[in-house]
Write an enzyme that holds these catalytic residues in place. Structure first.
Site, mmCIF file in Angstrom:
data_model
loop_
_atom_site.group_PDB
_atom_site.id
_atom_site.type_symbol
_atom_site.label_atom_id
_atom_site.label_comp_id
_atom_site.label_asym_id
_atom_site.label_seq_id
_atom_site.Cartn_x
_atom_site.Cartn_y
_atom_site.Cartn_z
ATOM 1 N N ASP A 127 0.046 -6.256 0.314
ATOM 2 C CA ASP A 127 -1.446 -7.195 0.779
ATOM 3 C C ASP A 127 -2.937 -6.531 0.227
ATOM 4 O O ASP A 127 -3.646 -7.048 0.251
ATOM 5 C CB ASP A 127 -1.519 -5.382 2.496
ATOM 6 C CG ASP A 127 -0.439 -5.888 3.494
ATOM 7 O OD1 ASP A 127 -0.558 -7.115 3.808
ATOM 8 O OD2 ASP A 127 -0.349 -4.360 3.731
ATOM 9 N N LYS B 49 -2.762 -5.723 -22.645
ATOM 10 C CA LYS B 49 -2.543 -4.947 -21.619
ATOM 11 C C LYS B 49 -3.061 -3.102 -21.897
ATOM 12 O O LYS B 49 -3.808 -3.641 -22.966
ATOM 13 C CB LYS B 49 -1.194 -4.599 -22.084
ATOM 14 C CG LYS B 49 -0.100 -2.985 -21.647
ATOM 15 C CD LYS B 49 0.903 -2.905 -23.175
ATOM 16 C CE LYS B 49 0.730 -1.507 -22.828
ATOM 17 N NZ LYS B 49 2.171 -0.300 -24.031
ATOM 18 N N LYS C 232 -1.052 -11.736 15.226
ATOM 19 C CA LYS C 232 -0.446 -12.518 14.200
ATOM 20 C C LYS C 232 0.416 -13.623 14.942
ATOM 21 O O LYS C 232 0.588 -14.382 14.661
ATOM 22 C CB LYS C 232 0.836 -12.130 13.240
ATOM 23 C CG LYS C 232 0.717 -11.087 12.536
ATOM 24 C CD LYS C 232 1.621 -10.146 11.123
ATOM 25 C CE LYS C 232 0.295 -9.209 10.914
ATOM 26 N NZ LYS C 232 1.047 -9.814 9.272
ATOM 27 N N ASN D 33 6.966 -3.400 -4.364
ATOM 28 C CA ASN D 33 6.874 -2.254 -3.096
ATOM 29 C C ASN D 33 8.746 -1.888 -3.504
ATOM 30 O O ASN D 33 8.935 -3.287 -4.180
ATOM 31 C CB ASN D 33 6.477 -2.217 -1.760
ATOM 32 C CG ASN D 33 6.871 -3.904 -1.273
ATOM 33 O OD1 ASN D 33 8.251 -4.561 -1.150
ATOM 34 N ND2 ASN D 33 6.295 -5.013 -1.021
ATOM 35 N N LYS E 218 0.830 -5.931 16.176
ATOM 36 C CA LYS E 218 0.575 -7.346 15.278
ATOM 37 C C LYS E 218 2.012 -8.215 16.006
ATOM 38 O O LYS E 218 1.434 -9.586 15.386
ATOM 39 C CB LYS E 218 2.343 -6.771 14.709
ATOM 40 C CG LYS E 218 1.900 -6.014 12.654
ATOM 41 C CD LYS E 218 2.792 -5.458 11.488
ATOM 42 C CE LYS E 218 1.710 -4.485 11.455
ATOM 43 N NZ LYS E 218 3.158 -3.922 10.436
ATOM 44 N N PHE F 119 8.398 -9.552 10.674
ATOM 45 C CA PHE F 119 8.254 -8.166 10.456
ATOM 46 C C PHE F 119 7.886 -6.645 10.643
ATOM 47 O O PHE F 119 6.595 -7.448 10.216
ATOM 48 C CB PHE F 119 9.913 -7.562 9.753
ATOM 49 C CG PHE F 119 11.396 -8.231 9.653
ATOM 50 C CD1 PHE F 119 11.206 -9.628 9.452
ATOM 51 C CD2 PHE F 119 11.603 -7.166 9.388
ATOM 52 C CE1 PHE F 119 11.998 -9.711 9.977
ATOM 53 C CE2 PHE F 119 13.696 -8.016 9.706
ATOM 54 C CZ PHE F 119 13.685 -9.147 9.750
HETATM 55 N N1 CTP Z 1 3.232 -10.193 6.368
HETATM 56 C C1 CTP Z 1 2.514 -11.881 5.467
HETATM 57 N N2 CTP Z 1 1.975 -11.902 4.513
HETATM 58 C C2 CTP Z 1 0.750 -10.824 4.448
HETATM 59 C C3 CTP Z 1 1.594 -9.266 4.763
HETATM 60 C C4 CTP Z 1 1.905 -9.421 5.661
HETATM 61 O O1 CTP Z 1 2.890 -12.779 6.430
HETATM 62 N N3 CTP Z 1 0.207 -10.316 3.148
HETATM 63 C C5 CTP Z 1 4.372 -10.528 7.136
HETATM 64 C C6 CTP Z 1 5.338 -9.868 6.485
HETATM 65 O O2 CTP Z 1 6.034 -10.799 5.989
HETATM 66 C C7 CTP Z 1 5.592 -9.177 8.632
HETATM 67 C C8 CTP Z 1 4.638 -8.758 8.911
HETATM 68 O O3 CTP Z 1 3.485 -9.798 8.007
HETATM 69 O O4 CTP Z 1 6.298 -10.698 8.327
HETATM 70 C C9 CTP Z 1 4.019 -7.327 9.640
HETATM 71 O O5 CTP Z 1 3.809 -7.682 7.428
HETATM 72 P P1 CTP Z 1 3.460 -5.592 7.432
HETATM 73 O O6 CTP Z 1 3.132 -5.376 6.035
HETATM 74 O O7 CTP Z 1 4.205 -4.797 8.232
HETATM 75 O O8 CTP Z 1 2.181 -6.301 8.159
HETATM 76 P P2 CTP Z 1 0.441 -5.748 7.555
HETATM 77 O O9 CTP Z 1 0.080 -6.980 8.647
HETATM 78 O O10 CTP Z 1 0.379 -5.921 6.798
HETATM 79 O O11 CTP Z 1 -0.545 -4.569 8.520
HETATM 80 P P3 CTP Z 1 -0.113 -2.665 7.465
HETATM 81 O O12 CTP Z 1 0.650 -3.199 5.950
HETATM 82 O O13 CTP Z 1 -1.081 -2.510 7.866
HETATM 83 O O14 CTP Z 1 1.151 -1.916 9.069
#
Ligand code: CTP
Length: 415
Positions: free
Chosen positions: A280, A290, A342, A211, A338, A324
């Site tokens: 994710d 490859k 979380k 990303n 979240k 975040f």
């Molecule tokens: N995070 C994490 N582990 C993951 C995904 C996210 O610890 N596999 C943490 C990120 O570092 C961030 C928080 O969770 O602090 C939110 O991440 P975000 O990507 O915004 O949330 P997601 O739970 O992945 O939800 P979405 O992408 O669907 O918004």
């Protein structure tokens, strides 16, 4: 952090020796630069002995008889680039005038022009010289340019007169330096784990999913926490950034690696800040060779990665957990969700589509959502300033959780 201390020619030059000691207590590496006149008052050897490094006394330091070489010709640029701050104490009326006009006729004044680091100036001189409109105009010009002026004290002056002009106390100058550098001590005793940057998930040996995270927000947090006295463990995905001085860097690439590193190190930590943009999803079975181009469509099968923050929350103890939420819509709703899902103490949310926020910017616009129901929308500010506001909130939550709850009717802690 490295700073340069410019000493110019006034009776107060001897006080700069004490200032060196005081700045060293803040773990600052001090390079002393003296003007010619300063050397009439104090010998460079005093500063060399205190700092353990050569004092810079000349623009072109040639060995006896030999012409100056290339090193001395570019030394001011090298020092200018290395330092995090330039402090000039004492600054004479003459030096103030040169700084205000941008004159560069010796090492110190050239360094002042060549550095982009912040500048702190502590003037010292006779009261009439200090109050002279020319000096006051120079001070105002410097102040308007963002230079931090540590005003001289009033009192008995070496010239026999009484009034303003005495070099400010060492403590006041040190405090100004620390403030400008963002050094505070309110995180002494805390160990902060900060994650930063993106994670990468391989498709095959040459391609991966990732990303747009640059890591700047996480690195700013690590930097700010370190400056405020925390021991900092920075677990970072691939970025192009220099880790801040003093942090323990753990480099990772994939979500799995970040997961293992975070869970292993979290037990040592009192605060965990998950600024990383974690992938994710990852390919179910990355190809060992490859992938070749074919005529038809290619479908990738992805599986979810472990949610590091949620797993951490399971054995939270009294650790403060910060997550975040980078969003493109319904920021507050997603952030609140979240925070709940979380089980974090604080969620830092931003709308990455906003101008001046999000990926790879120097600034950010965030809102903070805390477990005790506070919602704080911050204006656009540098990522370093955002980091400090997040840390302020972490401390507030820490103090709130340490307050002894009083049962209704039972005596409170003070009674
Ligand atoms: N995070 C994490 N582990 C993951 C995904 C996210 O610890 N596999 C943490 C990120 O570092 C961030 C928080 O969770 O602090 C939110 O991440 P975000 O990507 O915004 O949330 P997601 O739970 O992945 O939800 P979405 O992408 O669907 O918004």
């Amino acid at each position: 952090m490295k700073i340069a201390l410019g000493v110019s020619g006034g009776v107060a030059a001897y006080k700069a020796a004490e200032l060196v000691r005081r700045l060293q207590q803040e773990k600052l590496d001090v390079q002393v630069v003296m003007t010619r006149s300063a050397q009439e008052f104090v010998a460079p050897l005093t500063f060399a002995a205190l700092t353990g490094q050569k004092v810079i006394t000349e623009m072109f330091s040639a060995d006896a008889g030999a012409p100056a070489n290339v090193e001395s010709a570019i030394e001011h640029i090298a020092v200018a680039q290395r330092i995090d701050l330039l402090v000039i104490a004492p600054a004479t009326a003459n030096v103030l005038a040169k700084l205000a006009r941008g004159i560069a006729d010796d090492f110190l004044t050239t360094l002042h022009l060549a550095t982009t680091a912040p500048v702190v100036v502590a003037p010292a001189m006779n009261v009439n010289m200090w109050e002279h409109p020319a000096t006051q105009e120079n001070v105002e010009a410097l102040r308007a340019r963002g230079v931090r002026i540590v005003e001289p004290d009033e009192g008995y002056l070496a010239c026999g007169m009484t009034g303003a002009g005495r070099l400010a106390g060492v403590e006041a100058i040190a405090r100004a330096v620390c403030e400008v550098l963002g050094i505070r001590h309110d995180f002494d005793g805390e160990t902060a784990l900060v994650t930063a940057g993106p994670t990468c998930e391989d498709l095959d040996p040459v391609r991966f999913l990732t990303n747009r995270s640059s890591g700047k927000m996480g690195y700013a947090l690590a930097d700010a926490a370190g400056r405020r006295g925390a021991r900092v463990i920075l677990i970072s995905g691939p970025t192009a950034l220099e880790p801040p001085a003093g942090v323990e860097l753990v480099s990772v690439r994939t979500t799995e690696e970040m997961y293992r590193a975070v869970l292993e190190r979290a037990t040592e930590c009192t605060v965990v800040i998950k600024a990383a943009a974690v992938a994710d999803y990852r390919p179910v079975s990355p190809h060992s060779k490859k992938l070749k181009r074919g005529a038809g469509r290619l479908t990738l099968e992805l599986e979810p990665t472990p949610d590091i923050l949620s797993d951490l929350a399971r054995e939270k103890g009294d650790r403060i957990l910060v997550g975040f939420a980078a969003e493109t819509d319904h920021v507050s709703e997603h952030a609140r969700e979240k925070l709940r899902a979380k089980r974090a103490d604080l969620i830092v949310a931003n709308d990455v589509t906003q101008e001046g926020a999000g990926f790879d910017h120097e600034t950010n616009i965030v809102s903070l959502f805390t477990r005790d129901g506070r919602e704080l929308s911050l204006p656009r500010m540098s990522k370093f300033d955002v980091a400090n506001r997040i840390l302020d909130e972490v401390l507030r939550l820490r103090h709130a959780s340490r307050q002894v709850p009083t049962v209704e009717g039972a005596p409170g802690p003070d009674t």
